[in-house]
Design an enzyme around this catalytic site. Structure first.
Site, PDB file in Angstrom:
ATOM      1  N   LYS A   1     -34.948  -0.395 -29.678  1.00 30.42           N
ATOM      2  CA  LYS A   1     -34.091   0.011 -30.788  1.00 30.42           C
ATOM      3  C   LYS A   1     -34.933   0.623 -31.894  1.00 30.42           C
ATOM      4  CE  LYS A   1     -30.230  -3.168 -30.336  1.00 30.42           C
ATOM      5  NZ  LYS A   1     -29.380  -4.137 -31.003  1.00 30.42           N
TER       6      LYS A   1
ATOM      7  N   THR B   1     -27.175  -0.889 -28.035  1.00 29.01           N
ATOM      8  CA  THR B   1     -26.704  -2.243 -27.759  1.00 29.01           C
ATOM      9  C   THR B   1     -27.496  -2.877 -26.630  1.00 29.01           C
ATOM     10  OG1 THR B   1     -24.862  -3.512 -26.917  1.00 29.01           O
ATOM     11  CG2 THR B   1     -24.872  -1.175 -26.403  1.00 29.01           C
ATOM     12  N   GLY B   2     -27.576  -4.178 -26.697  1.00 26.01           N
ATOM     13  CA  GLY B   2     -28.234  -4.909 -25.621  1.00 26.01           C
ATOM     14  C   GLY B   2     -27.294  -5.144 -24.455  1.00 26.01           C
ATOM     15  N   ASP B   3     -26.053  -4.729 -24.626  1.00 28.44           N
ATOM     16  CA  ASP B   3     -25.059  -5.030 -23.602  1.00 28.44           C
ATOM     17  C   ASP B   3     -25.156  -4.111 -22.406  1.00 28.44           C
ATOM     18  OD1 ASP B   3     -23.526  -7.233 -24.224  1.00 28.44           O
ATOM     19  OD2 ASP B   3     -22.596  -6.164 -25.895  1.00 28.44           O
TER      20      ASP B   3
ATOM     21  N   ASP C   1     -31.985  -6.783 -34.259  1.00 30.48           N
ATOM     22  CA  ASP C   1     -31.861  -5.492 -34.949  1.00 30.48           C
ATOM     23  C   ASP C   1     -32.915  -5.322 -36.033  1.00 30.48           C
ATOM     24  OD1 ASP C   1     -29.512  -5.006 -33.475  1.00 30.48           O
ATOM     25  OD2 ASP C   1     -28.434  -6.313 -34.860  1.00 30.48           O
TER      26      ASP C   1
ATOM     27  N   LYS D   1     -12.936 -12.001  -8.915  1.00 28.54           N
ATOM     28  CA  LYS D   1     -12.655 -11.022  -9.971  1.00 28.54           C
ATOM     29  C   LYS D   1     -13.910 -10.195 -10.204  1.00 28.54           C
ATOM     30  CE  LYS D   1     -13.994 -13.773 -13.954  1.00 28.54           C
ATOM     31  NZ  LYS D   1     -13.648 -14.960 -14.697  1.00 28.54           N
TER      32      LYS D   1
ATOM     33  N   PHE E   1     -21.696 -14.622 -11.117  1.00 21.48           N
ATOM     34  CA  PHE E   1     -21.641 -13.263 -11.648  1.00 21.48           C
ATOM     35  C   PHE E   1     -23.052 -12.823 -12.023  1.00 21.48           C
ATOM     36  CE2 PHE E   1     -21.233 -10.028 -14.812  1.00 21.48           C
ATOM     37  CZ  PHE E   1     -20.117  -9.314 -14.414  1.00 21.48           C
TER      38      PHE E   1
ATOM     39  N   ASP F   1     -25.835  -1.282 -34.149  1.00 22.89           N
ATOM     40  CA  ASP F   1     -25.784  -2.312 -33.131  1.00 22.89           C
ATOM     41  C   ASP F   1     -24.318  -2.453 -32.741  1.00 22.89           C
ATOM     42  OD1 ASP F   1     -26.433  -4.611 -31.684  1.00 22.89           O
ATOM     43  OD2 ASP F   1     -25.792  -5.841 -33.365  1.00 22.89           O
TER      44      ASP F   1
END
Lengths: 1206, 364
Positions: free
Chosen positions: A841, A733-735, A865, A618, A595, A425
């Site tokens: 996962k 990763t969940g990112d 996880d 940004k 965002f 992870d």
């Protein structure tokens, strides 16, 4: 609630994000129509007493993850024990030993079994007890519950009932699944961290129903009454259907009002909620699957050996029985001294088949010594002790949190030594989820002198690389040195260092106005809320993402302290130089363009004190660069260059830009924007996006920021070592993809020059008739292209990285595609899967596990996880962080990722070798012993008589040979821990399974066969008819048996001494103690046995010990038994040495001290061909420089003037 | 943990937290030896000897084994050489019919089973070498399964030991009691099948005394067989097995029985019959008068009379010496082979060139 006072007044919903403007569609729909099965749950809010009787009595909030309770322990544990084939066999044998068929006395069959099973059960009980303690820790947590009359009091979690009103304060976990009634915010929203559930780090907004908002005080619950009718308990985390009847009006409920157990309240002072699901009914518990019982590869292989031995057992039993039938039928009628026939038909020549059948049972019991009864229990004892060593290893003890490593299940220790692929992870495992502002580029000038971890290492590497010459680089110092001068940022989230910008010095820089703007963007363009710490007077920020937090901290350090946010303004305290008083400036926030991962940017539109309207933006550099105006590109080239450098250094980058707006233009746009955000319907989002897009154009570039996603301590070094040990690392990763790639860079899983194969699902294919099919085809094509590329690559140093996102993964994991995907992934040096769900996962883990057939290890810290941890061959949980789910599901828990190195390379390596050698030896000794019984049968008319006294056999496995083998399994070290770490390549002996392959196993079995033959025949020939003493006495059966048994004890104990390479006093004590025990036992037993009606009376003192032939036979047989093994290992070592042999020798002769240079060189070479990690990165850089140098040289010699661009 | 680090971690188990390490701040002087030892143990850093099999060690070991074994072997062989042994098979000579057909067999059986026939048989033997006393007299049976499970189990040590356990005959089946349920003492198949051939030896008409005292193990006489247990109902009922016992002597003094009761390990066995306490000269002619009572004719068995002297290794046992010499020889051979291979293909100890990564790169 301290510090929350200011904030609580803000209605966040109007401050934030256009998503909050969304009309509450659900309220217009009216209550859900929930009749029928699946929706039977009724909850009487604030009337928990109604839930004390059936049918409204639901499960309590008590959770239990134990396997047994006091009542079920005995039957269940016994059942578990006898599910092992070997134990079942011994149970049957023990039962049969009560009958006449038994060749032994019943106690000699039952006692060892009872001992062995009892020990295993005691271990089970202990482990379950620990689980119980863990559960109780959770069950006894306190929560504030409404006790009536508007008074709240603490109550342990386990006592919370359905219908209770609970009050949860900031940073507390929800004790059960709750219906959110109200929060400290006026509009009833609250922020929830669901990291334990799905691993997502961003906060989720939950919103109470409008109607329950007034219930925001303890006292208001005095007369509160409502009824909830909702779905039955189910594991779906993201759905909820129910109705709330309050004041005789029915309101629909949806997931946004539900607070799930084990998630955490954040950024909100307190909430009130009603308990809906308790204990095992809660969604998180419904989600928890029974942790599968895992068995190590070695143990599975061991089962096969046991089956082989069983076959051997049955085979020789059949041979015996056939022999017995023949003898009984043909010869026995003539043996008058046996007085045939036998009434019991055990030895009846007239009924040879019946007798033969009985004999078969006897034989199966007699040869049972082939199956080591104590094998399982010895292995268990060994593993518990090994686990103890893991638990108490100081090098895996985290001093900060006080957590040691914990081997939660001890039966996978040796599996640690065979890991091939690590699935990790990211957040919380590799990174701390903390951002440090490190560098920035303003107006084309780079600021920030601090180097990132990666740069630091590379720089060091280059230095030493130049000093030593290319091949003999000493990597060790480089990789570990960063640890030593670990910089401790004084301010969390800020590691920036550059005097040009600090302390107001920026005013003297050439582009001071741009720098001012840069700082303003940092301090204004965000969605954070400041919070005053009343004790220190400092401001802390609660930001949605850690990046934003680090920007604010940075801005504060530069002198732009964001200090206050109101409904529509942002106040920044600006200080231009250190000696000046700060000026408070108020900016009116006109719009906030949120965002999203799709937009990859955020903007605010503000009006400053002069009335000027500004758009501050940004976002991801690529997005911003696309939106620059012609005039705004002044710094583009320089910034791009800096951005590349930052990327190379493993930093996360964002570009900052602004735009001045004219009043008229803005109001025109604002009208349109307002129209868009208040519109209802499906295209609202599209409209909003389009309108925002119109505004965020023609920007002027100001600069860029570089933030370091703080890796956990020692992560890059650990990854480097693991890579050198030949392990593959996948990051799941969940990112977002960008984040994941950045992290890939910073922990050297990716590096510039690596060929990245990104596989993403495209949306363009929607035009075709079957969108799904075309998407799949597209992905398949990408995968095939990737594989093609890998195949065609000629450069042996070329490394590939596979990056794939979750959506694509759903397709790639389908049956028809997963093998292509896996093949590609295996060819790539590093694999990063981003945006994957917990389930994916687990699926990826299963794919790797089953597809490659190799051992996988999954490591993670969050509840997301859990699936992966349970699915992998070994699951490792990071403890010490919040949330215990991952740890609870794991097999091993460590406090930090970096301890994985020691866990695998030291403990894994040792445990693997220990267990492998131990099992081999076990089979050897039992074959050596068991077969002698068989040979004797051939000389005893296959009657089932054993040459040994029952007690010898009883003690053989349990006492006389068990401790040495346990000491082998617990204390053996081929090389010490330091060497293990210095030579990671030694680890490969495990994954290659050099110590437990069939060649070795059969070798040991052959050795056992040889030993049995030698022991039996030498003894028989020496003792059978001649007098063995000067007194002329001949040896009887007991004397022969005892002499033979003495030889066995000596032979197997000398054998284990030869096997060991590490003798502490414990080994000596156990090995030689076992031999001594045998003599002591024999002397003692000889005195005793006149009471035990046996033949062994004074067998040692009177019969054997005075006979010199007894002693010299023992010596002869022992040497003869061990000679082939001795010859084998010494020839092996001398002419075909393995790595650890050489290292042992180097250590033995202290060559490592005498020749340090050689030792260092070998250490740096002792690694697997690796394409990830620091080392590979450095190698690549060196190759690049070398190549460049060569080119330069050649071009110079050809005197051309071509300049090489970098 | 570095050696100069004064902090020590101590692991404690508490039911609420599981294993915890707590840090003990203490100066090195305060550390007790016990703590240090415990830490060494848990950190797996106990002092250890790590012997490795260097060629030198291996060769030394092999040669020393060889050097020790060969002399032992030679010693045993010479001891075995000193044993003088006379073996005389008399089973077919002491029976009237010796054919292989069924009739002859039946005749043999009826001869041996008839209690009334005269079974005396005279054998003349020549002493090959001078035999010093004591000369052990053995009978040797072949193909007699004293180690058969049914046989071995059929005894009752309790009964033999004390008169009080007379009825303890459960384990003695099928020779436990006579028809009127009185127990047989000594019970069981072993006692029932007692060997009962007798030998009388004489030289030139001078009888030589065969001393039948002290042929059983002292422990048998003193502890295992009671001096107050007398035979009862023994061989009183058909079928009669082997020899009978003198009912006036206690079991502990029936040494023939005691010897017989120690069952042999293999179907070929020798048992001590008695000892001759005089020397026999070389080439001396001796006459043995055998009462050939014991039925070995039902099954194909040999009966042999053995006269043998003993040395420190017991009776004649060439095998032991040969085995020692061959194991010792093998060791020496291995040592030489090892030296030779080492000379041809030496490997310096601890040479990193043999590490797998170096080997791999060499082949690459």
């Amino acid at each position: 609630m301290a510090g929350g006072g200011i904030r609580a007044k803000i209605r966040r919903s109007s401050l934030y994000t256009f998503s909050c403007y969304r009309p509450r569609t659900s309220e217009e729909e009216g209550p859900h129509d929930i009749q029928g099965p699946g929706y039977s749950r009724m909850v009487y809010c604030n009337q928990p007493h109604l839930h004390e009787q059936k049918p409204l009595k639901y499960r309590t909030n008590y959770i239990s993850t134990t396997k047994y309770n006091i009542l079920t322990f005995l039957p269940k544990a016994i059942f578990e024990q006898f599910r092992r084939v070997a134990n079942l066999y011994f149970l049957l044998a023990a039962i049969l030993s009560l009958t006449d068929v038994s060749p032994f006395s019943s106690v000699s069959m039952i006692a060892p079994l009872a001992f062995v099973v009892g020990l295993s059960m005691a271990k089970e009980a202990l482990e379950d007890w620990r689980r119980f303690i863990q559960d109780m820790k959770v069950n006894l947590r306190k929560a504030s519950v409404h006790k009536g009359d508007g008074v709240f009091g603490n109550r342990p979690w386990m006592k919370i009932r359905v219908g209770d009103v609970v009050k949860v304060e900031k940073d507390q976990f929800f004790p059960a699944d709750l219906l959110l009634l109200s929060s400290s915010y006026e509009d009833g929203i609250c922020y929830v961290e669901t990291m334990n559930l799905d691993g997502e780090t961003n906060l989720k907004v939950k919103r109470a129903l409008e109607v329950t908002l007034p219930l925001d005080d303890d006292a208001t619950f005095k007369d509160f009454n409502a009824t909830i009718r909702c779905e039955d308990p189910n594991p779906s985390l993201y759905t909820f259907v129910g109705n709330l009847e309050y004041d005789r009006i029915v309101y629909p409920l949806d997931p946004s009002q539900i607070l799930l157990r084990d998630s955490k309240l954040r950024n909100t002072a307190y909430v009130y909620g009603v308990v809906i699901f308790t204990g095992h009914d809660s969604k998180v518990m419904q989600n928890s699957t029974k942790s599968p019982s895992k068995r190590s590869r070695i143990e599975k292989q061991m089962d096969k050996i046991i089956y082989i031995l069983f076959s051997l057992l049955v085979f020789i039993s059949f041979i015996s029985s056939i022999g017995f039938i023949v003898k009984t039928k043909n010869d026995m009628p003539n043996w008058w001294y046996l007085r045939p026939p036998d009434k019991n038909n055990l030895f009846n020549p007239n009924k040879p088949l019946v007798s033969g059948f009985y004999h078969l049972i006897t034989a199966l019991m007699l040869y049972g010594y082939l199956i080591p009864i104590s094998l399982y229990v010895s292995i268990e004892v060994v593993k518990v002790l090994q686990a103890l060593f893991i638990n108490r290893d100081i090098h895996m003890y985290d001093e900060e949190t006080g957590t040691p490593a914990v081997a939660r299940t001890s039966n996978l220790n040796e599996e640690l030594g065979q890991v091939d692929t690590i699935l990790s992870d990211k957040t919380g495992t590799l990174t701390c989820n903390q951002m440090d502002f490190l560098k920035c580029s303003i107006a084309g000038a780079a600021y920030g002198t601090h180097a990132s971890d990666v740069e630091l290492a590379a720089a060091k590497q280059m230095e030493s690389g130049n000093a030593f010459g290319q091949s003999e680089i000493e990597l060790e110092t480089v990789v570990t040195s960063t640890d030593e001068n670990e910089r401790k940022p004084a301010i969390k989230g800020f590691s920036f260092e550059d005097s040009r910008l600090m302390n107001g010095n920026w005013c003297k820089e050439p582009n001071a106005d741009v720098i001012l703007l840069f700082f303003r963007i940092l301090s204004i363009c965000h969605t954070a809320i400041p919070e005053l710490n009343e004790e220190t007077g400092d401001l802390t920020y609660e930001a949605e993402s850690p990046d934003e937090g680090s920007f604010l901290v940075a801005a504060k350090e530069f002198g732009f302290e964001f200090c206050k946010r109101t409904q529509s303004t942002v106040v920044v305290r600006e200080r231009y130089s250190s000696f000046q008083e700060p000026i408070e400036r108020e900016y009116k926030v006109l719009n906030l363009l949120d965002f999203t991962s799709k937009r990859k940017r955020m903007s605010v539109i503000v009006r400053d004190e002069t009335g000027q309207i500004l758009l501050l933006c940004k976002g991801a550099d690529s997005i911003i660069f696309d939106r620059l105006s012609k005039n705004g590109k002044a710094y583009e080239e320089a910034t791009t260059k800096h951005l590349n450098e930052y990327g190379e250094a493993g930093l996360r980058t964002l570009a900052l830009a602004y735009k001045n707006l004219e009043e008229a233009k803005y109001s025109a746009w604002n009208e349109e924007f307002f129209k868009a955000k208040t519109s209802i319907g499906g295209d609202r989002d599209v409209m909003l996006e389009r309108v925002s897009d119109m505004m965020e154009r023609d920007l002027t570039l100001v600069g860029a920021t570089a933030v370091e996603d703080k890796l956990q301590k020692g992560v890059p070094q650990c990854i480097d070592k693991l890579a050198q040990a030949g392990l593959k690392l996948w990051v799941l990763t969940g990112d977002k993809m960008e984040t994941a790639i950045n992290i890939g860079f910073s922990c050297s899983l990716l590096r510039p020059g690596m060929k990245q194969i990104c596989i993403t699902a495209t949306n363009e294919a929607t035009l075709s008739q079957d969108p799904e099919k075309s998407v799949k085809e597209n992905i398949l094509m990408q995968i095939t292209n990737g594989s093609q590329m890998v195949k065609l690559e000629k450069d042996p140093h070329a490394a590939f990285a596979l990056i794939i996102d979750g959506k694509t993964l759903t397709y790639a994991l389908e049956d028809d595609m997963k093998h292509q995907f896996l093949n590609l992934a295996v060819d790539c040096a590093s694999v990063i899967c981003c945006r994957v769900s917990p389930k994916q996962k687990a699926l990826v883990t299963r794919l790797v596990k089953e597809g490659t057939g190799k051992t996988t290890l999954a490591i993670g810290d969050g509840a997301n996880d859990v699936g992966m941890i349970q699915e992998a061959d070994i699951g490792v949980g990071i403890s010490g962080c919040e949330g215990m789910q991952a740890v609870m599901a794991s097999d091993f828990a460590i406090a930090q990722f970096q301890y994985l190195e020691r866990l695998l390379v030291v403990h894994g390596h040792w445990c693997y070798k220990r267990i492998a050698q131990m099992i081999c030896y076990f089979f050897y000794k039992n074959i050596a012993f068991g077969l002698t019984i068989f040979y004797f049968e051939a000389f005893a008319a296959f009657s089932g008589q054993s040459v040994y006294v029952d007690w010898y056999m009883l003690l053989f496995n349990v006492v006389l040979t068990s401790l040495p083998v346990i000491s082998l399994g617990v204390f053996e070290q081929d090389v010490d821990s330091e060497v293990c770490l210095q030579f990671p390549a030694l680890y490969q002996q495990g994954p290659k399974n050099l110590f437990f392959d069939w060649y070795r196993i059969f070798g040991w079995m052959g050795n056992g066969l040889y030993t049995s033959l030698i022991i039996f025949f030498l003894n028989i020939i020496i003792f059978y008819d001649q007098a063995f003493r000067a007194g002329g006495q001949t040896a009887d059966m007991t004397a022969v048996g005892t002499a033979m048994f003495t030889c066995i004890i000596w032979a197997v104990n000398c054998q284990i001494a030869l096997t060991m390479s590490h003798f502490t006093w414990i080994q000596h004590l156990f090995v030689w103690g076992s031999v001594t025990t045998w003599y002591v036992f024999l002397a003692f037993y000889g005195e005793l046995s006149s009471a035990l009606d046996e033949n062994a009376f004074r067998i040692l003192t009177e019969v054997l010990a005075p006979a010199p032939i007894y002693w010299i036979t023992t010596l002869l047989v022992t040497i003869a038994c061990n000679l082939p093994y001795l010859a084998h290992i010494s020839f092996q070592r001398s002419f075909n040495p393995m790595d650890h042999h050489i290292i042992q020798e180097i250590k033995y002769y202290r060559k490592d001290i005498a020749d340090r240079h050689m030792w260092k060189r070998e250490r740096s070479k002792a690694r697997q061909e690796t394409k990830i990690g620091f080392t590979a990165r450095v190698d690549a850089k060196i190759r690049l420089l070398k190549g460049r140098l060569q080119k330069k040289y050649s071009t110079m010699s050809a005197s051309t003037v071509i300049q090489h661009q970098t | 943990m570095k050696e100069d680090d004064p902090t020590v971690l101590k692991a404690e188990y508490s039911p609420s937290d599981g294993w915890r390490l707590t840090k003990i701040e203490s100066s090195p002087e305060e550390l007790t030896r016990v703590d240090e030892a415990e830490e060494k143990f848990t950190q797996q850093e106990l002092p250890a000897c790590k012997p490795i099999l260097t060629p030198g060690l291996v060769i030394t070991t092999l040669i020393s084994i060889g050097i020790i074994f060969v002399p032992i072997g030679l010693g045993s062989l010479s001891a075995s050489e000193h044993v003088v042994e006379i073996v005389d098979r008399y089973d077919d000579a002491c029976i009237p019919s010796n054919g292989d057909d069924e009739a002859a067999k039946r005749e043999r059986l009826s001869f041996i089973q008839n209690a009334k026939t005269n079974k005396t048989c005279i054998r003349n033997l020549v002493v090959p070498k001078k035999m010093k006393h004591p000369i052990h007299v053995y009978y040797q049976l072949d193909n007699f399964y004293q180690n058969h499970r049914r046989y071995v189990k059929s005894r009752s040590d309790r009964q033999y030991r004390s008169p009080g356990s007379e009825g303890d005959t459960k384990t003695c089946a099928p020779e436990s009691e006579v028809d009127d349920h009185r127990p047989i003492v000594p019970c069981g198949l072993i006692a029932w099948s007692l060997f009962n051939d007798t030998y009388g030896i004489s030289t030139k008409d001078n009888p030589i005394l065969i001393n039948k005292k002290d042929i059983a193990w002292p422990s048998d006489k003193n502890s295992k067989f009671g001096s107050n247990v007398y035979p009862k109902n023994f061989q009183k009922q058909d079928p009669v097995g082997g020899g009978k016992l003198n009912e006036s002597l206690p079991l502990s003094e029936q040494e023939d029985l005691l010897v017989w009761m120690r069952t042999a390990a293999l179907p070929n066995f020798r048992k001590l019959y008695g000892r001759i306490e005089t020397d026999l000269e070389a080439d001396e002619k001796i006459t043995v008068v055998i009462q050939n009572n014991y039925n070995t004719y039902s099954f194909d068995s040999k009966k042999q009379l053995v006269l043998s002297t003993t040395t420190w290794i017991g009776g004649k046992n060439d095998f032991l010496g040969k085995a020692y010499i061959s194991v010792g020889g093998t060791c020496l051979f291995l040592a030489i082979a090892f030296i030779l291979t080492y000379v041809i293909k030496p490997r310096p100890l601890g040479d990193p060139a043999y590490l797998s990564w170096n080997l791999n790169s060499a082949t690459r």
